[in-house]
Design an enzyme around this catalytic site. Sequence first.
Site, short mmCIF file in Angstrom:
data_model
loop_
_atom_site.label_atom_id
_atom_site.label_comp_id
_atom_site.label_asym_id
_atom_site.label_seq_id
_atom_site.Cartn_x
_atom_site.Cartn_y
_atom_site.Cartn_z
N HIS A 282 0.85 -1.19 0.00
CA HIS A 282 0.00 0.00 0.00
C HIS A 282 0.88 1.24 0.00
O HIS A 282 1.67 1.46 0.91
CB HIS A 282 -0.94 -0.02 1.20
CG HIS A 282 -1.99 -1.07 1.10
ND1 HIS A 282 -2.58 -1.67 2.20
CD2 HIS A 282 -2.60 -1.63 0.01
CE1 HIS A 282 -3.48 -2.56 1.79
NE2 HIS A 282 -3.51 -2.54 0.47
N GLU B 257 1.72 3.91 2.95
CA GLU B 257 2.22 3.40 4.23
C GLU B 257 3.75 3.47 4.25
O GLU B 257 4.45 2.44 4.25
CB GLU B 257 1.68 1.98 4.45
CG GLU B 257 0.16 1.95 4.51
CD GLU B 257 -0.44 0.56 4.43
OE1 GLU B 257 0.33 -0.44 4.47
OE2 GLU B 257 -1.67 0.44 4.34
N ARG C 40 -3.24 4.78 -2.30
CA ARG C 40 -3.09 3.45 -1.70
C ARG C 40 -2.69 2.35 -2.70
O ARG C 40 -1.87 1.49 -2.39
CB ARG C 40 -4.42 3.06 -1.04
CG ARG C 40 -4.57 1.63 -0.58
CD ARG C 40 -5.98 1.42 -0.05
NE ARG C 40 -6.34 0.02 0.11
CZ ARG C 40 -6.27 -0.65 1.25
NH1 ARG C 40 -5.80 -0.06 2.34
NH2 ARG C 40 -6.65 -1.91 1.33
N ASN D 268 -3.05 -5.76 -2.19
CA ASN D 268 -3.30 -6.71 -1.12
C ASN D 268 -4.74 -7.25 -1.12
O ASN D 268 -5.25 -7.70 -0.09
CB ASN D 268 -2.97 -6.11 0.25
CG ASN D 268 -2.61 -7.17 1.27
OD1 ASN D 268 -2.00 -8.19 0.94
ND2 ASN D 268 -2.97 -6.94 2.52
N ARG D 269 -5.37 -7.18 -2.27
CA ARG D 269 -6.61 -7.91 -2.53
C ARG D 269 -6.50 -8.71 -3.83
O ARG D 269 -7.47 -9.31 -4.27
CB ARG D 269 -7.82 -6.94 -2.64
CG ARG D 269 -8.10 -6.13 -1.40
CD ARG D 269 -8.53 -6.98 -0.23
NE ARG D 269 -8.89 -6.16 0.92
CZ ARG D 269 -8.02 -5.70 1.82
NH1 ARG D 269 -6.73 -6.00 1.70
NH2 ARG D 269 -8.43 -4.96 2.83
N HIS E 183 2.81 -3.53 6.93
CA HIS E 183 1.84 -2.49 6.59
C HIS E 183 1.79 -1.47 7.73
O HIS E 183 2.48 -1.60 8.73
CB HIS E 183 0.44 -3.11 6.40
CG HIS E 183 0.29 -3.92 5.16
ND1 HIS E 183 -0.33 -3.45 4.03
CD2 HIS E 183 0.67 -5.20 4.88
CE1 HIS E 183 -0.32 -4.39 3.09
NE2 HIS E 183 0.28 -5.46 3.59
N SER E 184 0.93 -0.49 7.59
CA SER E 184 0.57 0.39 8.69
C SER E 184 -0.88 0.84 8.44
O SER E 184 -1.36 0.77 7.31
CB SER E 184 1.50 1.59 8.79
OG SER E 184 1.24 2.56 7.78
N TYR E 185 -1.58 1.29 9.46
CA TYR E 185 -1.13 1.43 10.84
C TYR E 185 -2.07 0.64 11.73
O TYR E 185 -3.03 0.04 11.24
CB TYR E 185 -1.16 2.91 11.28
CG TYR E 185 -2.54 3.56 11.21
CD1 TYR E 185 -3.36 3.61 12.33
CD2 TYR E 185 -3.03 4.07 10.02
CE1 TYR E 185 -4.62 4.20 12.27
CE2 TYR E 185 -4.29 4.65 9.95
CZ TYR E 185 -5.08 4.71 11.08
OH TYR E 185 -6.33 5.26 11.02
N TYR F 24 -11.45 -7.21 10.46
CA TYR F 24 -12.49 -7.11 9.44
C TYR F 24 -12.20 -8.17 8.39
O TYR F 24 -11.06 -8.64 8.26
CB TYR F 24 -12.58 -5.72 8.80
CG TYR F 24 -11.26 -5.06 8.51
CD1 TYR F 24 -10.41 -5.54 7.52
CD2 TYR F 24 -10.84 -3.95 9.24
CE1 TYR F 24 -9.20 -4.94 7.25
CE2 TYR F 24 -9.62 -3.34 8.97
CZ TYR F 24 -8.80 -3.85 7.99
OH TYR F 24 -7.60 -3.26 7.74
N GLU G 6 0.97 -4.80 11.16
CA GLU G 6 0.53 -3.40 11.04
C GLU G 6 1.35 -2.58 12.04
O GLU G 6 1.26 -2.76 13.25
CB GLU G 6 -0.96 -3.28 11.36
CG GLU G 6 -1.87 -4.01 10.38
CD GLU G 6 -2.09 -3.26 9.09
OE1 GLU G 6 -1.56 -2.13 8.95
OE2 GLU G 6 -2.80 -3.79 8.22
#
Length: 418
Positions: free
Chosen positions: A178, A181, A236, A252-253, A304-306, A355, A380
Site C-alpha cells: 500500500h 504506508e 493506496r 493486497n486484494r 503495513h501500517s497502521y 475485518y 501493522e
Amino acid sequence: MGRPYTYIPLLLLTLYAILTFGVQTKTRYDHHKVLRANLTKEQLPLLESLSLDLWTDSLTVGPNDFRVTPEQLIFLEKHGISYEILIPNVQDLIDEEEISQAAPDPSFFNLYQRYSAIVNYLQQLANDYPQITTFVPSIGKTVEGRDIPALLISVQLGKNASSVRADKNTLFISAGQHAREWIAPSTALYILTQLLDGYGINSRITEIINEFNYVWIPLSNPDGYEFTHTTTRLWRKNRRNNGGNVYGVDLNRNWDYKWGGDGSSTSPSSDTYAGTGPFSEPETKAIADYFLSTGSVVGALDYHSYSQLILRPYGDSTAPPPNDANLVELGALYRNAILSVGGATYTSQKAIQLYPTTGTARDWYYANCIEASRFGYTIELRDTGRYGFVLPTSEIIPTGRENLAAFIEFAQYIKKLI
C-alpha cells in the site's frame, strides 16, 4: 554501520522537475479530518454512499477510521453520526512531513527515502556484505515499468552468494504493497540493515542468519509509492489504468487466495478494488512467482501500517488453521519482544477479528509455505491513529528497533520448531 547516500537538496529536485516535466500540482487535504466512528449495521449503507477514504481498509460494524472533507463532515453531522476526531487537519501533518523531508540529513533512516534511493541502498548493502548477500535488481516489472528489487541473504560457506542455498529453508519478507504506508518499507529496510550489521557480532542474529535463507522485498509497489511522493500523498493502490481516468488495483486484494471475496471490491474506483482476476497485477504476480521459486519457505511477513497489530490467518474465516496454536504462540512472542525493548503495545489476533479480507499476501503466503512449517503474518506498524499514514520521520527508528527485536524472535521460534 553508516552508509553514505546521495542527497540532492529539495530545491534542486524541484527545479529539475519543473524544467523537465512542468509544474506538477500536489493533491491537497486542507481542512480534511480523520475521524473514528463506532458504526452500527444500520449506519453502514449511509457511509458507503459517501465513498470515503477508509483508513481501516473496510467499513464494518464497530470502530472505523476514515478521512472526510468538510462537506462530508456536514453530511455525517446532519445524519447524527457520532465520531471522535483523530486528525483535525490532514494537510497540516503533510506540510510538517514535507518540511522534515526537505531537511538535509546524512542518516538514511531519518527520512522516508524515494524509490531510487531504496534501490541504491540495497545495492550498497550487497556491496558491503558480498559473502552473504545478493542484490536482485528486478524480480519483475510494475505496471509503469519500474523494477521491483530484492535482496537475498544466504550464507554460502565463504563463496559469494549467487542465489539462496537449496539445502536451507527460507524466510520471506515483503513491505509497501500500500503506497501511502511509508513506514513499512523503512521498517523492512531497518531490520535488514541491522541483521547484516549484526552478523558475526550479535550471537542471536548470527544464529538465525546461518539457519535460513532470506528474501527481502522492501518495496512491493514502486509506482504507487513514487506517486505518493510526487502527487497524491494518500494514494493506496498501484497505478493500473482502469480506463475512464480511474486508476489502481489494491495489491493486497489481488493475491490468489479466496480472491474477490469479502473485504474486496469489484469497482475500479474503490480503494479495495481486487483487479480483473487473481494476480492480474504484475507486482503481485512477480512477488508470488519469486516466492515459489525460492523453494522451502517456512515463514513470511508482510509489513503495513497502521494500528500496531500482528495479524495471523485467516482473513475470511474464523476456522482455525492447522497450526493455530503455534501461530497464536508466535504472535504473542512477537508482541512481547516489542515490549521487551521498550516498544509500543501491539495486539496479536486473527485477521478476521479486525475485518474480513480476501486476496491478501498473508493468507497466500501461509497457504504456500511448506506443510512442515507454515507461518504467515501481516504486521501493522505504528501508530494507533494520532498520525495514521503520515507518521513523523522521528518514528522510523523506534518502529524499526522494536520490530527488529520481534523479527529475531520470529526467526528463532521457527528455527526451534522445524
